[in-house]
Design an enzyme around this catalytic site. Sequence first.
Site, mmCIF file in Angstrom:
data_model
loop_
_atom_site.group_PDB
_atom_site.id
_atom_site.type_symbol
_atom_site.label_atom_id
_atom_site.label_comp_id
_atom_site.label_asym_id
_atom_site.label_seq_id
_atom_site.Cartn_x
_atom_site.Cartn_y
_atom_site.Cartn_z
ATOM 1 N N HIS A 146 0.788 28.337 56.180
ATOM 2 C CA HIS A 146 0.903 27.264 55.187
ATOM 3 C C HIS A 146 2.287 26.631 55.105
ATOM 4 O O HIS A 146 2.404 25.432 54.914
ATOM 5 C CB HIS A 146 0.525 27.791 53.793
ATOM 6 N N GLU A 151 -7.280 25.070 55.347
ATOM 7 C CA GLU A 151 -7.491 26.331 56.058
ATOM 8 C C GLU A 151 -8.037 26.163 57.476
ATOM 9 O O GLU A 151 -7.625 26.858 58.388
ATOM 10 C CB GLU A 151 -8.422 27.257 55.259
ATOM 11 N N SER A 210 -3.701 31.597 61.644
ATOM 12 C CA SER A 210 -3.499 33.018 61.374
ATOM 13 C C SER A 210 -4.350 33.920 62.270
ATOM 14 O O SER A 210 -4.163 35.118 62.288
ATOM 15 C CB SER A 210 -3.849 33.348 59.924
HETATM 16 FE FE LIG Z 1 -4.682 30.259 52.955
#
Ligand SMILES: [Fe+2]
Length: 167
Positions: A11, A52, A71
Site C-alpha cells: 500500500h 487490493e 503481496s
Molecule cells: Fe490491504
Amino acid sequence: MPDIFHDVFGHVPLLANPVFADYMQAYGVGGQRAAGLGAIEKLARLYWYTVEFGLIRTGGDLRIYGAGIVSSFGESVFALDDPSPNRLGFDLKRLMRTQYRIDDYQQTYFVIDSFEDLLRQTQEIDFGPLYAELEGQGTIEIETILPGDTVITRGTQAYARSKLVGA
Ligand SMILES: [Fe+2]
C-alpha cells in the site's frame, strides 16, 4: 489484512502517488454516503477490485497496482500471465455489482487505463443516487462476462474449475 509486509510493500508506494491519494479521498467521500442498505458491500467491491486487486494497462503492458496481488508472488504471476482469469476494462457501476473471492486467486480482474481515469470515474459519480440505482440491479457472478464489458482477456477459468470438488 493486518500484515506489515502487505502494508509497507503493497500500500505505501501507491499512496505516495498523488493521483492515487486523490482517488482514496474520492473513495472516502463515497464511503460517507454509504450508510444505506447494501452500500458498504458495493464500496467493499470497489476497494477490493482496485486498491487490493487492481491491474493497470500502460502502453499495451499489463501491470499490477493492487496491494493484495503485490503481496503474493503466486497471484502476481497468475494475475498477469495465467490464461484462467478474465481481465475486463474498469467500469465503476459494473464492478460494484461483481462478487469476489477472499479465499483464492481472483477469477476476474478489472483493468484501469490510468490512475487519472480511475480518479475521474470515481469523482464524477454521485455515490448517493448510484447506490440506489445499483440496489435494484442485483449482483454479477464472479466469472461472468456481460455483453457491455470491455474484454481484455476472456479467461478459460481452468484454475477455478480445477478447484471444484470432484473436478
Ligand atoms: Fe490491504
